[in-house]
Design a protein around this motif. Structure first.
Motif, PDB file in Angstrom:
ATOM      1  N   ARG A   1       0.817  -1.222   0.000  1.00 25.89           N
ATOM      2  CA  ARG A   1       0.000   0.000   0.000  1.00 25.89           C
ATOM      3  C   ARG A   1       0.843   1.261   0.000  1.00 25.89           C
ATOM      4  N   GLY A   2       1.955   1.179   0.733  1.00 26.93           N
ATOM      5  CA  GLY A   2       2.820   2.344   0.889  1.00 26.93           C
ATOM      6  C   GLY A   2       3.359   2.857  -0.438  1.00 26.93           C
ATOM      7  N   GLN A   3       3.458   1.973  -1.436  1.00 23.22           N
ATOM      8  CA  GLN A   3       3.972   2.394  -2.737  1.00 23.22           C
ATOM      9  C   GLN A   3       3.016   3.374  -3.402  1.00 23.22           C
TER      10      GLN A   3
ATOM     11  N   GLU B   1       0.847   5.173  -1.786  1.00 25.65           N
ATOM     12  CA  GLU B   1       0.846   6.389  -0.967  1.00 25.65           C
ATOM     13  C   GLU B   1       2.054   7.255  -1.272  1.00 25.65           C
ATOM     14  N   ALA B   2       3.221   6.619  -1.448  1.00 26.46           N
ATOM     15  CA  ALA B   2       4.422   7.391  -1.764  1.00 26.46           C
ATOM     16  C   ALA B   2       4.250   8.098  -3.101  1.00 26.46           C
ATOM     17  N   GLY B   3       3.692   7.383  -4.083  1.00 30.14           N
ATOM     18  CA  GLY B   3       3.458   7.992  -5.396  1.00 30.14           C
ATOM     19  C   GLY B   3       2.509   9.167  -5.304  1.00 30.14           C
ATOM     20  N   ARG B   4       1.401   8.963  -4.597  1.00 35.01           N
ATOM     21  CA  ARG B   4       0.419  10.042  -4.462  1.00 35.01           C
ATOM     22  C   ARG B   4       1.010  11.226  -3.705  1.00 35.01           C
ATOM     23  N   SER B   5       1.829  10.940  -2.677  1.00 34.89           N
ATOM     24  CA  SER B   5       2.377  12.034  -1.865  1.00 34.89           C
ATOM     25  C   SER B   5       3.338  12.896  -2.683  1.00 34.89           C
TER      26      SER B   5
ATOM     27  N   LEU C   1       3.357   3.881 -13.268  1.00 37.77           N
ATOM     28  CA  LEU C   1       4.791   4.043 -13.058  1.00 37.77           C
ATOM     29  C   LEU C   1       5.310   3.232 -11.876  1.00 37.77           C
ATOM     30  N   ILE C   2       4.451   2.986 -10.894  1.00 41.67           N
ATOM     31  CA  ILE C   2       4.943   2.399  -9.643  1.00 41.67           C
ATOM     32  C   ILE C   2       4.338   1.022  -9.372  1.00 41.67           C
TER      33      ILE C   2
ATOM     34  N   PRO D   1       4.641  -1.882 -12.750  1.00 45.22           N
ATOM     35  CA  PRO D   1       5.960  -2.480 -12.969  1.00 45.22           C
ATOM     36  C   PRO D   1       6.370  -3.455 -11.857  1.00 45.22           C
ATOM     37  N   GLN D   2       5.937  -3.190 -10.638  1.00 45.82           N
ATOM     38  CA  GLN D   2       6.258  -4.114  -9.551  1.00 45.82           C
ATOM     39  C   GLN D   2       5.345  -5.324  -9.576  1.00 45.82           C
TER      40      GLN D   2
END
Lengths: 240, 233
Positions: B129-131, B133-137, B148-149, B152-153
Motif C-alpha cells: 500500500r505504501g507504494q 501512498e508514496a506515489g500520491r504524496s 509508473l509504480i 511495474p512491480q
C-alpha cells in the motif's frame, strides 16, 4: 500555511480524530507526540489527504484542499512526505527514485533533475549511492534517500510520519541529523515521532495527542518542563 | 533385445510409417494455435476483469461492475472446462461453418480469463500500500502511480503465474477433441485407431506435451531471472 478546522476522521464508524483545529505557520516546526492509536499519524495523513477527512476542512496556502474542486495532485507537489516504512520504489535506482516525480510532472528536465538528485544525495551524505537500488541500502540510508526524494519536488512543507520508528537504534541519529539541518534551514515541518530529544531541541511547538484530540500544546520548554494535562504527565513519565 | 525391438517397431508404426508424424505435427499446430489465441484472449479479459475488480473495491459507484466480474470468475472457476467447452460449442456456435479452432480458442480464452483475472488482481494487490501512498504524496495521480509504480512491480509477481497459466492451458486444451478439433491428443487417438496400437501414440503425445512444458518452464525461469535485477543485493 496549514490550517485545519474541526477536522474529523472515522474508520468504520470509529472516530479516530475528534475535531482538530490547528494553525501551522510558515517556518514552524511542529512535533506531534502521543501514545499509539491516539490519531497522530492519521492527523498527519489528513494534511495531504492521504486519508480523506470525514468532516472538517484542511487549508493549505490559502486553498481549501478538502473541497471537491481542488486539484490535490498539484498541491501535494508542495507537501513532501516521509514515511515510517520509507516506501522507496524498489524497481528504480536511488537516482530514479529522486528524479521520477520532478521529471514526470514537468517540474524539471531530466538533466536538471539528475543534477538536483546529486546535490540532494550529497546533502544527505549518499552521493555514491545514486546508482544503487533501495535493497542495497541500510534502513537509515533508505530514509535519507526518501527525504531527498521528497525534497526534489521543492516542497513548502515536509510531513514526517514516524521517520525513525522502523530503524535500528544506531541509524536513528543519521536521519535525525538531516532533519535537524532541514529545520535550521527554515523548512516548515510537521513531525510525528517518539524521539523526545528531537522534539525538545527542534520543535517550536509540541502537540500531545490522545484519544483523537490535541490534549496539550506548548513550547518544548513548557511541554516537557511543566506539563499540565494528567494524561501527558503520565505519558512523559513513561517515555522520558 | 526383443522388447527393445518391438518398442522400436511400435514406434516406427506409430510415428514414421505413412508419414504419420505429419498427423502429430498437424495436431500440435492446432494445440499451439488454440493455446496462443486463448492466452491472448484470456489476458485481455483477465486485465479488464482484474481492473474492474480492483477499482470496484475502492469505489462504491462501481459496485455493479464488481458484481459482474465476481459472477464471471465464480462461474468459470467453479465449473469444469470440458462442460464449458460443450456448452459454448452447442449453445453459441451452432452455425455449421464455424471454425472449431476459433471455437476452441474463444472457449479456452473465456475460461482462462477468469484465472488470469485472479492472477492480475492478486499481483496488483501484492504491491505494498505504501507504494501507492508514496506515489500520491509526490503528486502523481492514481493512474500515474498505477502505471509508473504499481504495475511495474506487480508484473514481477504476475508474469511467473501467467506463465504457469499458459502451461496449464496447453495441457487443458487436450479436451478440445470433444468439439471435433484435431489437436495433439486427438491426432494421437486417430493414429492409434489406424494402427490398432492405442498406447504408443498416446505416449508420443504425452512426451510432446512434456517437452513443450519443459521448454516453457525454462523460458519462464530465464525471464524471471532477468526481471529480478533490482532484487539483487
Amino acid at each position: 500555511m496549514i490550517v485545519t478546522k474541526s477536522l474529523k476522521k472515522s474508520f468504520n464508524g470509529i472516530e479516530v480524530l475528534k475535531g482538530i483545529d490547528q494553525h501551522i505557520e510558515k517556518g514552524e516546526k511542529v512535533v506531534i507526540v502521543g501514545p499509539s492509536g491516539s490519531g497522530k499519524s492519521t492527523f498527519l495523513r489528513c494534511l495531504n489527504l492521504l486519508e480523506v477527512p470525514t468532516a472538517g476542512e484542511v487549508w493549505f496556502e490559502g486553498v481549501n484542499i478538502t473541497s471537491k474542486e481542488c486539484d490535490i495532485n498539484r498541491l501535494r507537489q508542495k507537501m513532501g512526505m516521509v514515511f515510517q516504512q520509507f516506501n522507496l520504489f524498489p524497481h528504480k535506482t536511488v537516482r530514479q527514485n529522486i528524479t521520477m516525480a520532478p521529471v514526470t510532472l514537468g517540474v524539471m528536465s531530466q538533466a536538471e533533475a539528475d543534477k538536483r538528485a546529486i546535490e540532494l544525495l550529497t546533502r544527505v551524505g549518499l552521493p555514491e549511492k545514486a546508482d544503487s537500488y533501495p535493497r542495497q541500502l541500510s534502513g537509515g540510508q533508505k530514509q535519507r534517500v526518501a527525504i531527498a526524494r521528497a525534497l526534489a519536488m521543492g516542497p513548502d512543507v515536509m510531513l514526517f510520519d514516524e521517520p525513525t520508528s522502523a530503524l535500528d537504534p544506531e541509524m536513528v541519529g543519521e536521519v535525525l541529523a538531516i532533519m535537524r539541518e532541514l529545520a535550521e534551514e527554515g523548512m516548515t515541518m510537521v513531525v510525528v515521532t517518539h524521539e523526545m530529544s528531537f522534539a525538545r531541541e527542534v520543535a517550536n511547538r509540541v502537540l500531545f495527542m490522545d484519544d483523537g484530540q490535541v490534549k496539550e500544546e506548548n513550547t518544548p520548554e513548557e511541554f516537557f518542563g511543566n506539563p499540565k494535562d494528567a494524561r501527558l504527565q503520565d505519558f512523559l513519565s513513561k517515555v522520558l | 533385445m526383443i522388447a527393445a525391438g518391438s518398442w522400436g517397431a511400435a514406434f516406427t508404426r506409430a510415428f514414421i510409417t505413412d508419414h504419420r508424424y505429419l498427423a502429430y505435427l498437424g495436431g500440435l499446430k492446432t494445440t499451439a494455435l488454440i493455446s496462443v489465441f486463448a492466452i491472448i484472449l484470456g489476458i485481455l479479459i483477465g486485465l479488464v476483469v482484474a481492473v474492474g475488480k480492483v477499482s470496484a473495491k475502492g469505489n462504491r459507484k462501481l459496485w455493479l461492475i464488481g458484481v459482474i466480474c465476481n459472477i464471471y470468475t465464480t462461474v468459470i472457476r467453479g465449473t469444469p472446462v470440458m462442460v464449458q467447452l460443450l456448452i459454448i460449442y452447442n449453445l453459441i456456435f451452432t452455425s455449421r461453418n464455424t471454425n472449431e479452432i476459433v471455437v476452441g480458442a474463444v472457449c479456452f480464452g473465456i475460461n482462462s480469463g477468469a484465472y488470469v483475472a485472479e492472477i492480475i488482481r492478486a499481483g496488483l494487490e501484492s504491491v505494498d500500500r505504501g507504494q501507492m501512498e508514496a506515489g500520491r504524496s509526490l503528486g502523481f495521480s492514481y493512474l500515474q502511480s498505477m502505471r509508473l509504480i504499481i504495475v511495474p512491480q506487480a508484473v514481477k509477481n504476475i508474469l511467473p503465474a501467467l506463465g504457469n497459466e499458459l502451461i496449464t492451458l496447453i495441457k487443458e486444451t487436450s479436451v478440445a477433441g470433444v468439439i471435433a478439433v484435431t489437436d495433439l491428443t486427438k491426432a494421437a487417438q486417430y493414429v492409434g485407431s489406424v494402427t490398432f496400437d492405442i498406447l504408443t501414440p498416446l505416449f508420443i503425445a504425452a512426451l510432446t506435451y512434456l517437452v513443450i512444458v519443459l521448454i516453457l518452464t525454462r523460458l519462464l525461469k530465464a525471464l524471471e531471472g532477468r526481471m529480478s535485477r533490482s532484487d539483487r543485493y
